[in-house]
Scaffold this motif. Structure first.
Motif, PDB file in Angstrom:
ATOM      1  N   GLU A  73      32.233 -17.705  -9.781  1.00 55.40           N
ATOM      2  CA  GLU A  73      33.202 -16.669 -10.087  1.00 55.40           C
ATOM      3  C   GLU A  73      32.983 -15.433  -9.227  1.00 55.40           C
ATOM      4  OE1 GLU A  73      33.098 -15.956 -14.239  1.00 55.40           O
ATOM      5  OE2 GLU A  73      33.990 -17.877 -14.760  1.00 55.40           O
ATOM      6  N   ALA A  85      42.283 -15.792  -5.270  1.00 51.81           N
ATOM      7  CA  ALA A  85      42.589 -17.006  -6.024  1.00 51.81           C
ATOM      8  C   ALA A  85      42.565 -18.166  -5.046  1.00 51.81           C
ATOM      9  CB  ALA A  85      43.963 -16.877  -6.679  1.00 51.81           C
ATOM     10  N   TYR A  90      49.647 -21.570  -3.103  1.00 49.36           N
ATOM     11  CA  TYR A  90      50.199 -20.260  -3.435  1.00 49.36           C
ATOM     12  C   TYR A  90      51.406 -19.937  -2.559  1.00 49.36           C
ATOM     13  CZ  TYR A  90      45.744 -20.154  -5.758  1.00 49.36           C
ATOM     14  OH  TYR A  90      44.675 -20.484  -6.555  1.00 49.36           O
ATOM     15  N   LEU A 235      49.413  -9.353  -8.116  1.00 46.66           N
ATOM     16  CA  LEU A 235      50.092 -10.540  -8.621  1.00 46.66           C
ATOM     17  C   LEU A 235      49.974 -11.694  -7.639  1.00 46.66           C
ATOM     18  CD1 LEU A 235      53.449  -8.915  -9.852  1.00 46.66           C
ATOM     19  CD2 LEU A 235      51.318  -9.220 -11.150  1.00 46.66           C
ATOM     20  N   SER A 239      52.423 -13.815 -11.182  1.00 48.10           N
ATOM     21  CA  SER A 239      51.622 -13.591 -12.385  1.00 48.10           C
ATOM     22  C   SER A 239      50.372 -12.808 -12.019  1.00 48.10           C
ATOM     23  CB  SER A 239      51.246 -14.942 -13.004  1.00 48.10           C
ATOM     24  OG  SER A 239      50.453 -14.778 -14.162  1.00 48.10           O
ATOM     25  N   ALA A 240      49.768 -12.156 -13.003  1.00 48.97           N
ATOM     26  CA  ALA A 240      48.541 -11.394 -12.760  1.00 48.97           C
ATOM     27  C   ALA A 240      47.507 -12.266 -12.071  1.00 48.97           C
ATOM     28  CB  ALA A 240      47.975 -10.856 -14.071  1.00 48.97           C
ATOM     29  N   GLY A 242      44.480 -12.287 -12.300  1.00 50.74           N
ATOM     30  CA  GLY A 242      43.455 -12.718 -13.243  1.00 50.74           C
ATOM     31  C   GLY A 242      43.779 -14.031 -13.927  1.00 50.74           C
ATOM     32  N   ASN A 243      45.061 -14.375 -13.981  1.00 53.52           N
ATOM     33  CA  ASN A 243      45.458 -15.651 -14.583  1.00 53.52           C
ATOM     34  C   ASN A 243      45.124 -16.838 -13.694  1.00 53.52           C
ATOM     35  OD1 ASN A 243      46.512 -14.239 -16.764  1.00 53.52           O
ATOM     36  ND2 ASN A 243      48.590 -14.209 -15.950  1.00 53.52           N
ATOM     37  N   SER A 244      44.757 -16.567 -12.437  1.00 50.80           N
ATOM     38  CA  SER A 244      44.442 -17.634 -11.481  1.00 50.80           C
ATOM     39  C   SER A 244      42.945 -17.861 -11.339  1.00 50.80           C
ATOM     40  CB  SER A 244      45.043 -17.299 -10.106  1.00 50.80           C
ATOM     41  OG  SER A 244      46.444 -17.181 -10.183  1.00 50.80           O
ATOM     42  N   SER A 245      42.138 -17.298 -12.263  1.00 46.75           N
ATOM     43  CA  SER A 245      40.679 -17.432 -12.207  1.00 46.75           C
ATOM     44  C   SER A 245      40.143 -17.101 -10.820  1.00 46.75           C
ATOM     45  CB  SER A 245      40.243 -18.850 -12.606  1.00 46.75           C
ATOM     46  OG  SER A 245      40.672 -19.156 -13.907  1.00 46.75           O
ATOM     47  N   GLY A 268      43.907  -7.931 -15.928  1.00 45.84           N
ATOM     48  CA  GLY A 268      44.167  -9.058 -15.056  1.00 45.84           C
ATOM     49  C   GLY A 268      44.772  -8.693 -13.715  1.00 45.84           C
ATOM     50  N   GLU A 269      45.086  -7.383 -13.490  1.00 47.36           N
ATOM     51  CA  GLU A 269      45.827  -6.978 -12.297  1.00 47.36           C
ATOM     52  C   GLU A 269      45.204  -5.818 -11.529  1.00 47.36           C
ATOM     53  OE1 GLU A 269      49.785  -5.918 -13.436  1.00 47.36           O
ATOM     54  OE2 GLU A 269      50.244  -7.875 -14.304  1.00 47.36           O
TER      55      GLU A 269
END
Length: 279
Positions: A73, A85, A90, A235, A239-240, A242-245, A268-269
């Protein structure tokens, strides 16, 4: 280890500073609608490549151990910091930041780039756009640019000042076509360009602080003291991030000492990076 090509001013045959346009008479440049511009090669003092691939001290995305199978991470790079990400394919990335003020002391030339992009974390192409806060002759310089690495970086030619609010995005439009947009909402301009690059895997999307290339040995140039830069609205694919780990990246020197620090993601952003040292 990935290395990036450098472009010398002698090869370009252009005068330093020629690519950065002066403000229009009477004040700030303004464009009520996004304008597509014919950009010019980015020119600064010395040899510089504003954008490019990450140079990792360890293989990106490697597991913590052979037994654990846990994806990292966080990682380090000698020229990148921020978030990437890299677990899918993407099509878009965007972010907002305030152009940080360069603290320029002494006569040395230093550089710092801030950008969004697709690819480059684990591939050898990058589609990216952003800004620079550089130091030359004890004075800060600010400008915006785009790059379709491994092609050279180019200036959008519009005026940028410290404290301006910058919005940047890269969007894949299909058929190897990418739209790169840079806006300065403080000065009221927005410019974009559409470029093609075949074979780019779109295997990562990132929001990055960078020490551009290259010293005579091929390593990163000294990182300009940008104080703290704050990114928001980061983004990926709408999407943020953070949603993409995403992987958190810290910039280090060849011995592993931090050149900046990167905060955790908020909402997340949003995150910040703080300069620590040039080399």
């Amino acid at each position: 280890m990935l290395r990036r090509w450098c472009i010398s001013l002698a090869t370009l045959g252009l005068a330093a500073g020629a690519a950065v346009a002066a403000p229009a008479a009477g004040g700030a440049l303004a464009a009520p609608h996004p304008a597509t511009v014919t950009a010019t090669r980015v020119i600064t003092h010395g040899s510089i490549r504003n954008g490019g691939v990450a140079v990792h001290l360890s293989r990106p995305g490697a597991p913590l151990s052979a037994q654990s199978g846990i994806r990292r991470e966080s990682t380090t790079s000698t020229n990148w910091s921020g978030y990437a990400a890299d677990g899918g394919t993407y099509t878009s990335v965007s972010a907002k930041w305030k152009e940080p003020t360069g603290s320029c002391s002494g006569s040395g030339t230093k550089y710092s780039s801030f950008w969004v992009g697709l690819d480059g974390y684990s591939s050898q192409s990058v589609e990216q756009t952003g800004t620079d806060t550089d130091c030359s002759g004890g004075r800060p310089q600010y400008y915006g640019w785009y790059e379709m690495y491994p092609n050279p970086s180019y200036s959008f030619g519009h005026s940028i000042s410290a404290g301006d609010t910058i919005n940047a995005s890269v969007v894949y439009q299909g058929s190897n076509s990418y739209k790169l947009t840079l806006s300065d909402t403080t000065k009221g301009w927005s410019v974009n360009t559409t470029k093609t690059l075949s074979g780019a895997p779109r295997s990562s999307a990132e929001v990055i602080i960078e020490a551009p290339c290259c010293t005579n040995s091929g390593g990163p140039l000294p990182l300009a003291d940008f104080g703290t830069v704050n990114f928001s609205n980061s983004l990926v694919n709408g999407s943020a991030i953070g949603n993409s780990s995403p992987v958190e990246i810290t910039m280090v020197d060849s011995s592993g000492q931090d050149k900046d620090t990167v905060s955790s993601l908020s909402g997340g952003e949003n995150f910040s990076a703080t300069w620590k040292r040039a080399n």
